[in-house]
Design a protein around this motif. Structure first.
Motif, short mmCIF file in Angstrom:
data_model
loop_
_atom_site.label_atom_id
_atom_site.label_comp_id
_atom_site.label_asym_id
_atom_site.label_seq_id
_atom_site.Cartn_x
_atom_site.Cartn_y
_atom_site.Cartn_z
N GLY A 48 0.79 -1.23 0.00
CA GLY A 48 0.00 0.00 0.00
C GLY A 48 0.82 1.28 0.00
N LYS A 49 2.13 1.16 -0.06
CA LYS A 49 3.00 2.35 -0.06
C LYS A 49 3.54 2.57 -1.47
CE LYS A 49 6.76 4.34 2.65
NZ LYS A 49 7.71 4.06 3.74
N TYR A 50 3.42 3.81 -1.94
CA TYR A 50 3.84 4.19 -3.28
C TYR A 50 4.66 5.48 -3.22
CZ TYR A 50 0.12 1.02 -4.78
OH TYR A 50 -0.68 -0.08 -4.96
N LEU A 51 5.56 5.62 -4.18
CA LEU A 51 6.32 6.86 -4.34
C LEU A 51 5.97 7.46 -5.68
CD1 LEU A 51 8.53 8.89 -3.52
CD2 LEU A 51 10.19 7.33 -4.58
N LEU A 52 5.43 8.67 -5.66
CA LEU A 52 5.11 9.41 -6.87
C LEU A 52 6.17 10.47 -7.11
CD1 LEU A 52 3.26 10.27 -9.23
CD2 LEU A 52 2.02 11.72 -7.57
N LEU A 53 6.76 10.45 -8.29
CA LEU A 53 7.74 11.45 -8.71
C LEU A 53 7.24 12.12 -9.98
CD1 LEU A 53 10.94 9.27 -8.24
CD2 LEU A 53 10.07 11.02 -6.68
N VAL A 54 7.18 13.44 -9.95
CA VAL A 54 6.73 14.20 -11.11
C VAL A 54 7.76 15.28 -11.41
CG1 VAL A 54 4.87 15.56 -12.15
CG2 VAL A 54 4.32 13.85 -10.39
N LYS A 55 8.16 15.38 -12.67
CA LYS A 55 9.08 16.43 -13.09
C LYS A 55 8.27 17.54 -13.75
CE LYS A 55 13.04 13.41 -13.71
NZ LYS A 55 14.02 12.84 -14.66
#
Length: 96
Positions: A48-55
């Motif tokens: 249930g843990k996610y890492l979102l990266l947006v440039k």
């Protein structure tokens, strides 16, 4: 270029629904002015843990352009109910 990072903790049992909704939401964010790219990563150790990266081209492209847009309201409707607790979003700049 600015890197937005958010650790997303999704409610137990809602992971697949979240991933499906994120597929829809990806089209929204990708259409925004100043958007460069994004990736969503699922944690291997914590369910249930996610890492979102947006440039983004600039900080304002995210904080003003995206967040004050009608598209952000769609993003919110698709995704925000999955988070527990609500994530902290931070912005980073490259130094080397």
């Amino acid at each position: 270029m600015i890197l937005e990072a958010a650790m997303l903790n999704v409610k137990t049992g809602a992971e697949q629904d979240f991933e499906d909704a994120f597929q829809q939401a990806s089209n929204i964010i990708a259409s925004m002015n100043g958007y460069i790219s994004h990736e969503l990563n699922r944690c291997l150790e914590v369910k249930g843990k996610y890492l979102l990266l947006v440039k983004w081209e600039t900080l304002e492209a995210h904080t003003v352009g995206f967040r004050s847009s009608p598209e952000y309201q769609q993003w919110k409707q698709l995704l925000h109910h999955f988070y527990e607790p609500f994530p902290t979003v931070e912005h980073f700049e490259s130094i080397c």
